[in-house]
Every structure is written in structure tokens, then in C-alpha cells.
Design an enzyme around this catalytic site. Sequence first.
Site, PDB file in Angstrom:
ATOM      1  N   ASP A 174      -3.941   2.255  -2.102  1.00 11.87           N
ATOM      2  CA  ASP A 174      -3.262   3.504  -2.456  1.00 11.87           C
ATOM      3  C   ASP A 174      -4.232   4.671  -2.322  1.00 11.87           C
ATOM      4  OD1 ASP A 174      -0.752   2.181  -3.340  1.00 11.87           O
ATOM      5  OD2 ASP A 174      -2.105   1.299  -4.807  1.00 11.87           O
ATOM      6  N   SER A 187       0.852  -1.193   0.000  1.00  9.19           N
ATOM      7  CA  SER A 187       0.000   0.000   0.000  1.00  9.19           C
ATOM      8  C   SER A 187       0.886   1.241   0.000  1.00  9.19           C
ATOM      9  CB  SER A 187      -0.905   0.036   1.240  1.00  9.19           C
ATOM     10  OG  SER A 187      -1.854  -1.014   1.214  1.00  9.19           O
ATOM     11  N   SER A 211      -2.957  -3.693  -3.294  1.00  7.97           N
ATOM     12  CA  SER A 211      -2.362  -2.471  -2.759  1.00  7.97           C
ATOM     13  C   SER A 211      -3.446  -1.450  -2.434  1.00  7.97           C
ATOM     14  CB  SER A 211      -1.382  -1.873  -3.774  1.00  7.97           C
ATOM     15  OG  SER A 211      -0.635  -0.820  -3.206  1.00  7.97           O
TER      16      SER A 211
END
Length: 373
Positions: free
Chosen positions: A290, A250, A288
Amino acid sequence: MKLRLLFLFLVSIMAQAQPKRPRELGIKIGILKTGANNAITDVGGVKIGQVSLIEGDKIRTGVTAIIPHEGNLFQEKVPAAIFIANGFGKLAGISQVQELGNIETPIILTNTLSVPTAADAVIDYTLAQKGNEKVRSVNPVVGETNDSFLNDITGRHVKKEDVLRAIEIASAGKVEEGCVGAGTGTICFAWKGGIGTASRVLPAKSGGYTVGVIVQTNFGGVLQVNGVPVGEELKQYFMNDQLNDPADGSCMIVVATDAPLTSRNLERLAKRAIFGLAKTGGIASNGSGDYVIAFSTAKQLRVPHSAPTKFYEATELRNDDVSPLFLAAIEATEEAIINSMFAAQTTKGANGVIQALPVDKVLEISKKYNKLK
């Protein structure tokens, strides 16, 4: 408790011996000037506090607190927005920020399983502030990345006192980078990641505004440093047969500016920060999370919790004049990510060792591509 705080203080002192930043080594990212500290704290009033937990062989985690201004944040909220590039994350407080367009607490970054603890601590902090005696609802904003390779994440070692301590010690000026705070146990492009920060100051003709960024890097892809294909040259990148790296993780990005922007244009600014992540080679993989949190410190745009009038009057920058801020956010985000890796050190943790980015080799490659000043 005293021994724990003493340990954390000693860790903080040790972390102050920071290696040279990329800019000091001749890697100049972007065209805009940096602020005095090349940090998010170049935006007036913004403070950063960090607590690192490094104990035994398995605890490698921590807390990073971002304070938008020195006053009572609940009583004087700041306009804000959040942009999701990929939503595999546990960002607490997002829906109210998106709905109302402001933030009313410090912003906390930590590890995935410590989000509830951090949120609880922020509620304690807010309720304890003078003037908040009648508060009955608080929206804590807490972001995270998963540091479970280097850290015993299921042990949930971050305690409320660590979060409160990070808020308490928050200060302006220089910001520690690398293996510190919420970046203590993170990994970036299969090298050691961490906390990084940078800033940009617009020319006077563009308003002279400042944009500052702080990042918690824990993601993957194909690393580029100022456009130089470092990951390819060092044969360490996503989908390289020699590396079993899913590029998951992340990246938390916090953008601050003193430009008078309301939530609408702050969301547009947040979107541009992701361009900076992309310029480093990040791919926002399936696993991830983000996120970009953006806020403005402009005093005329602060949102009072209670007011004598039903109307909110705000003077904000025109759409036609925000493009320089977009560039500033892109440049500062790109440099903050690279700063996080240059400052990070080889770390042994719960499940093995993650090597630091080989800075000497990066400089050699940069020279090869004529990108070293």
C-alpha cells in the site's frame, strides 16, 4: 502490431459505457466540493492514459499512465513524496524520490511482474524526448498490484509498446474507471476492483486549491461504503468463516495537487490518503503493498534539471494552512476507491470468476442506514 492496437482501441471504446458513479446514485462522500470531472485530471495539466489487455480466457491486465504536466518532465521535475503504509510491493524509483523529493518521469501503474518492462519503456520515452539527448540517468516511477488470480501474470503480457501507448494517449477530462488499464484484473474486498478516481476543490478562503486522486484497488478488509457496513451486511469480509479471503493484495494511490507544497508537506498529504483507504475498511494486510505517491503541479515549485544558479528558491504553503488539503486527500481517496468498485464488472479470468459489487444491494443497505441522499 496494428491488430493489437486495434483490439486495444476497441476495448477502450467498449469501456467508455461506464455505469453510474456512487455520487450519481445518491452516495455523497465527504463535505468538500468535487472538481468538474471528480477526477485527478481536475488538477490542471494532469493527464491519464490507459491501455487494457483482455485476450482469451487468461489475459486480464493493463497499464495506467499518470502525466503530471504537459512539458518535459525530466527537464522540469515536480516536487513529490512517497509514503509506505505496508511495504509488500515492488514500487520502482522510490529511493530517489525519497532522497531528492521530486519525480522526473510519468508515473506508471501495472501488474507486479511487468514493473521492469514498464520501467524500460519509461526510460525509452524519456531518452527520446527533445532536449534529453545528453541524459545519462533516468529514475522511472512504476507502481504495481498483483492481478494473478484473474490474469496470467507469469506470461508477462504487458509489452513496452503498451506502456508507451498509454503515455501517448494520455488526456485530461473524464477518466475511465473499473476494469480498465492497470485495474483490469484487480480484486477489492473479494469483489472486482479496478481503477477509480475523485477530486476535491477547497473553498476560496482555504486557497481554492484542487486535490485529485487515482487508485488501483487490489486489497481486502471489511468493506464500508460511506460509513455503511456493506461487507458485514453482505457477509463478505476478512475473517468471516464463510469466506477464505486473506485480504492480501495491494493498493496504489496517486495524489496530485496544484497547491504549492514541497516534498515535506507532500509526504504529510500522502499519509492522509491512507486514512481514506482505512475509511473504506482496508486493513493493509501483511501481503499488501500500500503506497501513496503525491506530487504538486505548482509551476513555481518545478525543479529544473539544470539552472544558471546554485540556489533553489521556493514559496510554499505554510504548515498552518495545509489541513484543508489533508481533508481533501482523505475524502478523494475514499471516494476513488468506492468509484473503482462501482464501475467494475464481473470478470472471468485465468483462475475463476470474480463478481462485481452488487450495487443494488449496496443502495438498499445505504438506505437502511439512512445514508442515501
